[in-house]
Design a protein around this motif. Structure first.
Motif, short mmCIF file in Angstrom:
data_model
loop_
_atom_site.label_atom_id
_atom_site.label_comp_id
_atom_site.label_asym_id
_atom_site.label_seq_id
_atom_site.Cartn_x
_atom_site.Cartn_y
_atom_site.Cartn_z
N LYS A 66 4.79 5.61 -5.41
CA LYS A 66 4.80 5.72 -6.86
C LYS A 66 3.81 6.78 -7.34
CE LYS A 66 6.33 1.02 -7.93
NZ LYS A 66 5.97 -0.28 -8.56
N GLU A 67 2.66 6.85 -6.68
CA GLU A 67 1.66 7.86 -7.06
C GLU A 67 2.21 9.27 -6.86
OE1 GLU A 67 -2.81 9.39 -5.66
OE2 GLU A 67 -2.01 7.48 -4.91
N TYR A 68 2.94 9.49 -5.78
CA TYR A 68 3.51 10.81 -5.49
C TYR A 68 4.86 11.02 -6.17
CZ TYR A 68 -0.07 11.00 -1.84
OH TYR A 68 -1.27 11.00 -1.16
N ASP A 69 5.31 10.04 -6.94
CA ASP A 69 6.53 10.15 -7.73
C ASP A 69 7.75 10.48 -6.86
OD1 ASP A 69 8.01 10.03 -10.05
OD2 ASP A 69 7.75 12.16 -10.51
N LYS B 178 0.84 -1.21 0.00
CA LYS B 178 0.00 0.00 0.00
C LYS B 178 0.87 1.26 0.00
CE LYS B 178 -3.35 0.36 2.90
NZ LYS B 178 -4.11 0.27 4.19
N ALA C 73 2.55 1.82 -3.37
CA ALA C 73 1.63 2.40 -4.35
C ALA C 73 1.53 3.91 -4.16
CB ALA C 73 0.24 1.76 -4.21
N GLN C 74 1.49 4.38 -2.90
CA GLN C 74 1.45 5.82 -2.62
C GLN C 74 2.75 6.49 -3.04
OE1 GLN C 74 0.39 6.01 1.60
NE2 GLN C 74 -1.62 6.75 1.00
#
Length: 218
Positions: free
Chosen positions: A123-126, A117, A120-121
C-alpha cells in the motif's frame, strides 16, 4: 506549474543579481565578471521558467538534451517500480510457506504477521492493483488456516472449510458453542488452559482477513 516555475526563475535571477551587485561593491567582481554572472543567471532563470519547452541547454560548450535526460530518468524510475512489484510478489509467495516442523499451536497463523507487514509495504508503494490477485490468494490461504485453528478448538461440524467461506458473524455464533468447545477439550491432551480466549483471538484475525477479502473483491 508553469507559473510556479516562472516565479522560481525570477526569484533566482533577483537573488543572483543582488549577490553580484554586493560582490561588485566590495571589489570581489570586476565589471566584466559582474555582467557575465548576471547574464548567466538570467539564462538559468529563463531555463527554469520555460523548463517544459526547453529542449536543450549548452554548458561550457557541452549540449545537454533535457528531454533525453528526463526520458532516461523516467525509464529508470519505471524499471525500479517494476522490480519492486516483482520483489513484493516473490515475498508474498514466500510468506505463505510454513517454517516446517509440526506447525504452531498459536490461535493466529504465524504467517499472518509477515503478510500484514508486506501488505503495508504494498500500500505504501501504491502497487496493490498490480498485486491484487497475489494478495487475494494469500488472504484465502490465511482464512482457511484461521478456520483450521478455530476448528481445532471447537469440534462443531458446522465449521466447514470450503467455499464460500463462512461470514465472521456466522462463524462466531458457531465457534463459541459450548458443546463444540467441550468436545475439543475432551479430545485434547493435556487439557487446554483457555480455548475460548484462543478462539476469540483466532476469530478476530479471521474477521480482519475476511474484511480485506471483501475490499479486494469490490
Amino acid at each position: 506549474m508553469r507559473f510556479f516555475l516562472g516565479v522560481l526563475g525570477f526569484l533566482l535571477f533577483g537573488l543572483a543579481t543582488c549577490l553580484a551587485y554586493y560582490l561588485l561593491s566590495i571589489g570581489k567582481f570586476s565589471g566584466a565578471e559582474f555582467t557575465a554572472f548576471v547574464v548567466a543567471f538570467a539564462v538559468l532563470g529563463m531555463v527554469i521558467g520555460y523548463a517544459p519547452e526547453v529542449q536543450e541547454i549548452s554548458i561550457a560548450g557541452n549540449v545537454v538534451k533535457l528531454k533525453e535526460v528526463k526520458a532516461e530518468a523516467l525509464k529508470a524510475i519505471d524499471s525500479l517500480n517494476k522490480s519492486r512489484v516483482e520483489m513484493l510478489r516473490v515475498f508474498l509467495g514466500l510468506a505463505l510457506k510454513h517454517a516446517g516442523g509440526f506447525g504452531s499451536s498459536s490461535p493466529i497463523d504465524p504467517r499472518a504477521h509477515e503478510f500484514w507487514k508486506l501488505l503495508a509495504q504494498i500500500k505504501e508503494y501504491d502497487c496493490l492493483n498490480e498485486l491484487k490477485s497475489e494478495v487475494m490468494v494469500s488472504v484465502k490461504v490465511l482464512l482457511v488456516a484461521q478456520l483450521w485453528n478455530i476448528a481445532h478448538r471447537n469440534k462443531d461440524e458446522r465449521i466447514i472449510i470450503t467455499e464460500p467461506l463462512l461470514d465472521p458473524f456466522d462463524l462466531a455464533a458457531i465457534a463459541f458453542d459450548v458443546k463444540g468447545i467441550e468436545a475439543a477439550e475432551a479430545a485434547s491432551s493435556p487439557t487446554p488452559q483457555n480455548y475460548k480466549g484462543e478462539i476469540k483471538e483466532a476469530l478476530a484475525e479471521y474477521s480482519k482477513l475476511y474484511e480485506l477479502k471483501i475490499q479486494l473483491e469490490k
